[in-house]
Design a protein around this motif. Structure first.
Motif, short mmCIF file in Angstrom:
data_model
loop_
_atom_site.label_atom_id
_atom_site.label_comp_id
_atom_site.label_asym_id
_atom_site.label_seq_id
_atom_site.Cartn_x
_atom_site.Cartn_y
_atom_site.Cartn_z
N VAL A 99 55.75 47.34 45.08
CA VAL A 99 54.40 47.47 44.54
C VAL A 99 53.48 48.07 45.60
O VAL A 99 53.58 47.72 46.78
CB VAL A 99 53.83 46.09 44.13
N THR A 100 52.59 48.97 45.18
CA THR A 100 51.49 49.40 46.03
C THR A 100 50.18 49.01 45.34
O THR A 100 50.09 49.06 44.11
CB THR A 100 51.50 50.91 46.30
N ILE A 101 49.19 48.62 46.14
CA ILE A 101 47.90 48.18 45.58
C ILE A 101 46.78 48.86 46.36
O ILE A 101 46.73 48.78 47.59
CB ILE A 101 47.73 46.65 45.67
N GLU A 102 45.89 49.50 45.64
CA GLU A 102 44.66 50.02 46.22
C GLU A 102 43.54 49.02 45.95
O GLU A 102 43.40 48.53 44.82
CB GLU A 102 44.32 51.39 45.64
N VAL A 103 42.75 48.73 46.96
CA VAL A 103 41.73 47.68 46.87
C VAL A 103 40.35 48.31 46.93
O VAL A 103 40.06 49.12 47.83
CB VAL A 103 41.90 46.66 48.01
N ALA A 174 49.31 49.71 41.46
CA ALA A 174 48.33 48.76 40.94
C ALA A 174 47.00 48.90 41.69
O ALA A 174 46.94 49.44 42.80
CB ALA A 174 48.86 47.33 41.07
N TYR A 175 45.96 48.36 41.07
CA TYR A 175 44.61 48.46 41.61
C TYR A 175 43.93 47.10 41.49
O TYR A 175 44.11 46.39 40.49
CB TYR A 175 43.80 49.52 40.85
N ALA A 197 48.65 49.01 36.57
CA ALA A 197 47.92 47.75 36.38
C ALA A 197 46.59 47.79 37.12
O ALA A 197 46.50 48.38 38.21
CB ALA A 197 48.75 46.57 36.87
N VAL A 198 45.58 47.15 36.53
CA VAL A 198 44.27 47.01 37.16
C VAL A 198 43.81 45.57 36.99
O VAL A 198 43.83 45.02 35.88
CB VAL A 198 43.21 47.94 36.53
N CYS A 199 43.38 44.96 38.10
CA CYS A 199 42.73 43.64 38.04
C CYS A 199 41.32 43.78 38.59
O CYS A 199 41.13 44.31 39.70
CB CYS A 199 43.52 42.62 38.86
N VAL A 200 40.35 43.34 37.84
CA VAL A 200 38.99 43.17 38.35
C VAL A 200 38.73 41.67 38.38
O VAL A 200 38.77 41.00 37.33
CB VAL A 200 37.95 43.91 37.50
#
Length: 278
Positions: A99-103, A174-175, A197-200
């Motif tokens: 997984v990669t996640i941009e914050v 993911a974000y 995927a996006v989580c706020v």
């Protein structure tokens, strides 16, 4: 005491919000992101177990390709998965990445086109190399010959980080935003090919139905975004997206192993399954 795991995740969501507020994430949404990234990295590292690592990282492949620096990479901590360490930053082999996640302090849905290009030309430009595990050698006997020929060709040429094959998932893109737009506004973003995927925080987690599979889908059922959780359940839903991704990576290890083709003896064929180093 929490009576249900959802109560725990809701409490964690509120705690993460307060921690973000304490370090000024909401007051300075365009400021340098080290603080917010560190906050989320520490949070995830405590929850993915010892099999996986969580770090700011650059991902590389054996062809010399690189993703550039990524905010958060979740990777399998197997033999030689991490090639180098620079303080908090890692250089990680593409075969190990799940997984990669941009914050973002304030996530903007309007950036879908830029993110599609960043994924395609960054992590998506890399190739992963695998060899069949003993179980796959057993299972291939009843497989149609054409199907196995295709798989052998894929093993030789390498599998893109954007593609799934024989249960091997693509790398999840993911974000995570500490704030962001409405749920309605996020739909066009998450239905963009390659974005999973996006989580706020405190608002929603929206993701593809099967993150890591059919990643390039466009205009089909596989491309649609689905709400996995809302409000204080958004964080727990995001953790579940990650859990599904990591479980799929572990399941794939029953069928294939990463091929250690970064260094080969003189005269060795890098496409051969019989190399001693594999």
């Amino acid at each position: 005491m929490a009576s249900h795991f959802r109560d725990i995740n809701r409490s964690l969501s509120r705690l993460l919000t307060e921690q973000a507020r304490a370090i000024g994430v909401f007051d300075h949404p365009t400021a340098k992101g080290d603080g917010r990234e560190d906050l989320l990295r520490r949070f995830l590292a405590e929850r993915v177990g010892t099999t996986f690592g969580v770090s700011k990282a650059e991902v590389v492949d054996s062809n010399g390709g690189t993703s550039g620096e990524l905010d958060i990479v979740i990777f399998e901590q197997s033999v030689a998965s991490c090639l180098n360490v620079h303080g908090e930053r890692r250089i990680v082999r593409a075969e190990a990445v799940a997984v990669t996640i941009e914050v973002k302090s304030n996530f903007q849905a309007s950036g879908w086109a830029a993110e599609h290009g960043r994924v395609r030309h960054g992590i998506g430009s890399l190739r992963r190399y695998y060899r069949p595990a003993p179980l796959l050698d057993v299972l291939r006997a009843p497989m149609p010959p054409d199907s196995w020929v295709e798989s052998e060709a894929t093993f030789r040429s390498g599998l893109s980080t954007l593609e799934d094959h024989l249960g091997i998932p693509a790398v999840i893109s993911a974000y995570f935003g500490f704030d962001g737009p409405s749920e309605e506004a996020i739909k066009s973003f998450i239905e963009t090919p390659l974005l999973d995927a996006v989580c706020v925080l405190g608002k929603y987690t929206v993701a593809k139905k099967r993150p890591g599979f059919k990643k390039g889908a466009n205009g089909t059922e596989d491309a649609l975004g689905h709400v996995w959780g809302r409000g204080d359940d958004a964080l727990g839903a995001f953790l579940q997206v990650i859990e599904v991704a990591l479980s799929n990576v572990l399941a794939a290890r029953a069928f294939v192993h990463p091929r250690l083709r970064y260094y080969l003896p003189p005269g060795a064929d890098p496409t051969s399954e019989s190399d001693a180093v594999t």
